[in-house]
Scaffold this motif. Structure first.
Motif, mmCIF file in Angstrom:
data_model
loop_
_atom_site.group_PDB
_atom_site.id
_atom_site.type_symbol
_atom_site.label_atom_id
_atom_site.label_comp_id
_atom_site.label_asym_id
_atom_site.label_seq_id
_atom_site.Cartn_x
_atom_site.Cartn_y
_atom_site.Cartn_z
ATOM 1 N N VAL A 1 13.933 -2.554 2.116
ATOM 2 C CA VAL A 1 14.790 -1.604 1.412
ATOM 3 C C VAL A 1 16.122 -2.292 1.157
ATOM 4 O O VAL A 1 16.678 -2.921 2.061
ATOM 5 N N ASP A 2 16.606 -2.210 -0.064
ATOM 6 C CA ASP A 2 17.932 -2.737 -0.370
ATOM 7 C C ASP A 2 18.814 -1.566 -0.809
ATOM 8 O O ASP A 2 18.639 -1.026 -1.906
ATOM 9 N N TYR A 3 19.718 -1.173 0.074
ATOM 10 C CA TYR A 3 20.543 0.007 -0.214
ATOM 11 C C TYR A 3 21.638 -0.282 -1.244
ATOM 12 O O TYR A 3 22.180 0.637 -1.849
ATOM 13 N N ASN A 4 21.962 -1.574 -1.435
ATOM 14 C CA ASN A 4 22.958 -1.914 -2.467
ATOM 15 C C ASN A 4 22.351 -1.754 -3.855
ATOM 16 O O ASN A 4 23.001 -1.340 -4.798
ATOM 17 N N ASP A 5 21.083 -2.117 -3.933
ATOM 18 C CA ASP A 5 20.362 -2.144 -5.187
ATOM 19 C C ASP A 5 19.536 -0.876 -5.419
ATOM 20 O O ASP A 5 18.967 -0.687 -6.484
ATOM 21 N N ASN A 6 19.422 -0.059 -4.362
ATOM 22 C CA ASN A 6 18.523 1.108 -4.371
ATOM 23 C C ASN A 6 17.082 0.728 -4.696
ATOM 24 O O ASN A 6 16.412 1.375 -5.495
ATOM 25 N N THR A 7 16.623 -0.357 -4.066
ATOM 26 C CA THR A 7 15.237 -0.769 -4.301
ATOM 27 C C THR A 7 14.405 -0.670 -3.031
ATOM 28 O O THR A 7 14.903 -0.823 -1.915
ATOM 29 N N ILE A 8 13.136 -0.383 -3.248
ATOM 30 C CA ILE A 8 12.136 -0.357 -2.180
ATOM 31 C C ILE A 8 11.059 -1.370 -2.571
ATOM 32 O O ILE A 8 10.617 -1.384 -3.724
ATOM 33 N N SER A 9 10.657 -2.197 -1.613
ATOM 34 C CA SER A 9 9.548 -3.122 -1.884
ATOM 35 C C SER A 9 8.362 -2.746 -1.012
ATOM 36 O O SER A 9 8.525 -2.259 0.108
ATOM 37 N N MET A 10 7.185 -2.968 -1.560
ATOM 38 C CA MET A 10 5.975 -2.738 -0.777
ATOM 39 C C MET A 10 4.975 -3.842 -1.075
ATOM 40 O O MET A 10 5.016 -4.461 -2.140
ATOM 41 N N ILE A 11 4.119 -4.101 -0.088
ATOM 42 C CA ILE A 11 3.051 -5.071 -0.318
ATOM 43 C C ILE A 11 1.800 -4.255 -0.630
ATOM 44 O O ILE A 11 1.373 -3.416 0.168
ATOM 45 N N VAL A 12 1.263 -4.476 -1.812
ATOM 46 C CA VAL A 12 0.083 -3.719 -2.234
ATOM 47 C C VAL A 12 -1.133 -4.632 -2.162
ATOM 48 O O VAL A 12 -1.205 -5.645 -2.857
ATOM 49 N N LYS A 13 -2.041 -4.286 -1.284
ATOM 50 C CA LYS A 13 -3.292 -5.037 -1.164
ATOM 51 C C LYS A 13 -4.351 -4.303 -1.965
ATOM 52 O O LYS A 13 -4.492 -3.086 -1.857
ATOM 53 N N ILE A 14 -5.092 -5.037 -2.759
ATOM 54 C CA ILE A 14 -6.143 -4.400 -3.558
ATOM 55 C C ILE A 14 -7.303 -4.014 -2.644
ATOM 56 O O ILE A 14 -7.963 -4.860 -2.052
ATOM 57 N N LEU A 15 -7.476 -2.701 -2.501
ATOM 58 C CA LEU A 15 -8.552 -2.188 -1.636
ATOM 59 C C LEU A 15 -9.573 -1.408 -2.450
ATOM 60 O O LEU A 15 -10.730 -1.298 -2.067
ATOM 61 N N GLY A 16 -9.123 -0.833 -3.557
ATOM 62 C CA GLY A 16 -10.012 -0.019 -4.388
ATOM 63 C C GLY A 16 -9.411 0.119 -5.767
ATOM 64 O O GLY A 16 -8.495 -0.627 -6.140
ATOM 65 N N ARG A 17 -9.902 1.100 -6.504
ATOM 66 C CA ARG A 17 -9.459 1.252 -7.894
ATOM 67 C C ARG A 17 -7.991 1.630 -8.014
ATOM 68 O O ARG A 17 -7.299 1.185 -8.922
ATOM 69 N N GLY A 18 -7.515 2.464 -7.080
ATOM 70 C CA GLY A 18 -6.127 2.922 -7.149
ATOM 71 C C GLY A 18 -5.143 1.787 -6.939
ATOM 72 O O GLY A 18 -4.225 1.582 -7.740
ATOM 73 N N SER A 19 -5.337 1.028 -5.862
ATOM 74 C CA SER A 19 -4.421 -0.085 -5.582
ATOM 75 C C SER A 19 -4.545 -1.162 -6.658
ATOM 76 O O SER A 19 -3.556 -1.771 -7.054
ATOM 77 N N LYS A 20 -5.756 -1.380 -7.174
ATOM 78 C CA LYS A 20 -5.972 -2.372 -8.251
ATOM 79 C C LYS A 20 -5.133 -1.989 -9.466
ATOM 80 O O LYS A 20 -4.403 -2.800 -10.019
ATOM 81 N N LYS A 21 -5.228 -0.722 -9.837
ATOM 82 C CA LYS A 21 -4.493 -0.217 -11.002
ATOM 83 C C LYS A 21 -2.977 -0.405 -10.808
ATOM 84 O O LYS A 21 -2.271 -0.796 -11.726
ATOM 85 N N LEU A 22 -2.519 -0.130 -9.600
ATOM 86 C CA LEU A 22 -1.081 -0.243 -9.328
ATOM 87 C C LEU A 22 -0.609 -1.693 -9.477
ATOM 88 O O LEU A 22 0.493 -1.945 -9.974
ATOM 89 N N THR A 23 -1.441 -2.646 -9.058
ATOM 90 C CA THR A 23 -1.017 -4.061 -9.145
ATOM 91 C C THR A 23 -0.941 -4.540 -10.599
ATOM 92 O O THR A 23 -0.419 -5.606 -10.867
ATOM 93 N N GLU A 24 -1.464 -3.738 -11.532
ATOM 94 C CA GLU A 24 -1.433 -4.119 -12.954
ATOM 95 C C GLU A 24 -0.182 -3.580 -13.666
ATOM 96 O O GLU A 24 0.006 -3.812 -14.850
ATOM 97 N N ILE A 25 0.656 -2.845 -12.926
ATOM 98 C CA ILE A 25 1.818 -2.219 -13.571
ATOM 99 C C ILE A 25 2.859 -3.269 -13.961
ATOM 100 O O ILE A 25 3.114 -4.223 -13.222
ATOM 101 N N GLU A 26 3.414 -3.094 -15.157
ATOM 102 C CA GLU A 26 4.379 -4.080 -15.644
ATOM 103 C C GLU A 26 5.816 -3.682 -15.315
ATOM 104 O O GLU A 26 6.150 -2.497 -15.346
ATOM 105 N N PRO A 27 6.667 -4.691 -15.034
ATOM 106 C CA PRO A 27 8.082 -4.394 -14.799
ATOM 107 C C PRO A 27 8.659 -3.636 -15.993
ATOM 108 O O PRO A 27 8.278 -3.885 -17.142
ATOM 109 N N GLY A 28 9.529 -2.684 -15.694
ATOM 110 C CA GLY A 28 10.106 -1.856 -16.750
ATOM 111 C C GLY A 28 9.435 -0.487 -16.817
ATOM 112 O O GLY A 28 10.036 0.468 -17.303
#
Lengths: 303, 264
Positions: free
Chosen positions: B68-95
């Motif tokens: 968590v970066d409170y200066n930037d208001n960002t949250i990071s997560m590690i997404v492991k591809i386990l199924g269709r949902g996580s796979k789809k999320l890893t395809e999301i583009e910045p912006g």
């Protein structure tokens, strides 16, 4: 200003948007996200006379546009609710209606008598439609004699608003609705979940510990809407409608089909603040259509 | 004016994806930015992420918070591809926007300033372990991190965390660190009682094996569970775990549990 107030028997709702039993806990969970006073009411988690552990894990399977659950009425029993939860929520400025479940008529009566003592719970939702408990629940709700008997016996000991929650897992839901109306129900709520099943093709095993479970979410909306319309046409008492509502348009459709109040259920899992958003959208809709009272939507399907 | 006696503690909001990069073949680091100030988010807590543009994915997917970066208001997560949902999320583009429900669940019990701790991570369970190591405020000499994976390629690069902890690796094929499971690693088998607290997050089998040994050694141990859930905030009662206090929700009573509470 638009007028969002609706009535179900003696119960006044500040707006017709409420949260469905089993999807809003005991309301305090939702208070982590929004002021409970914003919504019309909460249909509190299905409660039983004694503690119930519910079914074994896994209890949930995601399905296209919905999900199956097999929770099995996990709750700590009505005494726990009265002592530990009721004091915390009783001053929420909204309608609190508790969903009650029994495996025998005696259970329903004992539960109702306890709930009757609680000033701020002005109605009960008599659940005769849970598909996930073996020893009863839905057993009463799938036949007219069963539904009549439990409604009649509870009516004798309860003088506040009695709403009977109907199961869609029947041949003719209107028939059951008429049966409970005949025994003094003040309103009916529908639909509970549809009995369904999911299998994992890879492991060749059922996805739920109970094999079958209740289907909810937008997948059921057209069927639920049809049933609400049929029931609204079959009875004179108010109808509380639910089944896959995801936005204000869905809520309006249920009201046009005859629902006085709607319950938002599974959609809350996706977005716990959705009921607040739907109320705002409902106001916008009424302004756009130059409507003064939300009552002008109820059972006002244009043919 | 309406009086809301209890201020909102949990939120639903759109975040903007500011970074999405592969860490290896199956793990992605996704960083999202809020346009409002973030509440305090602790190691062990999670966010429930909506999966956009998918007709078949109805529910959100829960992910442990990694940074968590409170200066930037960002949250990071590690997404492991386990199924269709996580796979789809890893395809999301910045912006793109992505909706989060946050912060959810209870955090790990923080170590006291004199504690010596062992943090064990497997798979995407690495994320909360690294977050805890960084936030613990302990000196590097007090913190051992043991990470397990099948092969060297399955490990993600965490060398930057060597300033917070001593890093140890286990791989099933011996391609990085010691050969075998984390429970066969010298750090784990030598003397667990030298640790005041053990924390673990990873596959169920790994955590159960760790819990068994930690229990026998009488060492404080917390694990973070990943039961299948629908809501993430304690109303659906789907993610239950049998405990000494009955069936508890992993989403609100956990995901972090002391092993002595569990029926393992």
């Amino acid at each position: 200003m638009v007028d969002l107030k609706v009535k179900v028997h003696d119960l006044e709702f500040k707006n017709p948007i409420t949260l469905a039993s089993g999807t809003c806990g005991f309301a305090r969970e939702m208070a982590d996200f929004f002021d409970p006073a914003i919504v019309g009411g909460f249909f509190l988690k299905g409660s039983t006379l004694k503690n119930r552990d519910g079914n074994e894990y896994p209890r949930m399977a995601e399905t296209p546009s919905g999900m199956l659950n097999a929770v099995g009425l996990q709750n700590k029993g009505i005494d726990y609710f009265i002592e530990n939860i009721y004091p915390e929520i009783k001053d929420y400025d909204t309608q609190l209606i508790i969903n009650v479940n029994g495996s025998t008529v005696e259970d329903y009566i004992a539960l109702t008598e306890k709930v009757n003592e609680l000033d701020k719970i002005r109605g009960i939702e008599l659940n005769i439609s849970c598909p996930n408990v073996k020893e009863g629940g839905m057993a009463f709700g799938v036949s007219c004699p069963g539904a009549e008997m439990v409604t009649r016996e509870v009516r004798k000991v309860y003088d506040k608003t009695l709403i009977v929650k109907l199961s869609p897992n029947v041949t003719d839901i209107s028939e059951i609705a008429r049966a409970v109306e005949g025994q003094g129900a003040d309103a009916v709520s529908l639909v509970n979940t549809f009995l369904g099943m999911a299998i994992d093709a890879e492991t060749r095993k059922p996805k739920l510990s109970t094999i079958t479970g209740g289907l909810s979410g937008p997948a059921i909306k057209p069927i639920a809407l049809r049933m609400v319309w049929q029931v609204a046409n079959a009875v004179k008492i108010p109808v509380v409608g639910m089944g896959g509502i995801m936005n204000a348009a869905d809520a309006i459709e249920f009201m046009l089909a005859g629902a006085s109040v709607v319950q938002i259920g599974t959609a809350v899992f996706k977005d716990p603040t959705l009921p607040v958003q739907i109320i705002k959208e409902l106001e916008d809709y009424m302004l756009h259509h130059k409507m003064q009272s939300v009552n002008d939507l109820i059972d006002c399907l244009q043919m | 004016m309406r009086k809301f006696k209890r201020m909102a503690k949990k939120f639903v909001a759109d975040f903007v994806v500011v970074d999405n990069k592969p860490l290896n073949a199956t793990n992605f680091l996704i960083k999202v930015k809020s346009n409002s100030v973030l509440p305090n988010i602790l190691p062990g807590q999670f966010v429930n992420v909506e999966i956009n543009d998918s007709k078949e994915i109805f529910l959100r997917r829960p992910f442990s918070v990694f940074e968590v970066d409170y200066n930037d208001n960002t949250i990071s997560m590690i997404v492991k591809i386990l199924g269709r949902g996580s796979k789809k999320l890893t395809e999301i583009e910045p912006g793109r926007n992505v909706s989060l429900v946050y912060p959810l669940g209870k955090s790990f019990t923080y170590p006291s300033s004199t504690d010596k701790v062992l943090l064990i991570g497997g798979g995407s369970g690495v994320a909360p372990m690294l977050f805890l190591a960084k936030e613990s405020g302990l000196d590097k000499t007090q913190v051992d991190i043991l990470l397990g994976a099948r092969t060297k390629e399955d490990h993600i690069d965490v060398e930057s965390y060597s300033k917070y902890a001593n890093l140890h690796y286990a791989t099933e094929d011996g391609s990085l660190g010691e050969k075998g499971f984390v429970t066969q690693h010298s750090v784990f088998i030598n003397d667990l009682t030298k640790y005041d607290k053990i924390y673990a997050c990873g596959p169920d089998g790994m955590m159960r094996a760790i819990a068994k040994v930690a229990k026998a050694a009488g060492v404080f141990c917390e694990v973070s569970l990943e039961n299948l859930m629908a809501c993430g905030f304690g109303v659906c009662l789907c993610c239950i775990e049998p405990t000494n206090k009955g069936n508890l929700c992993v989403c609100t009573d956990g995901p972090v549990f002391n092993i002595n509470e569990l029926k393992w």
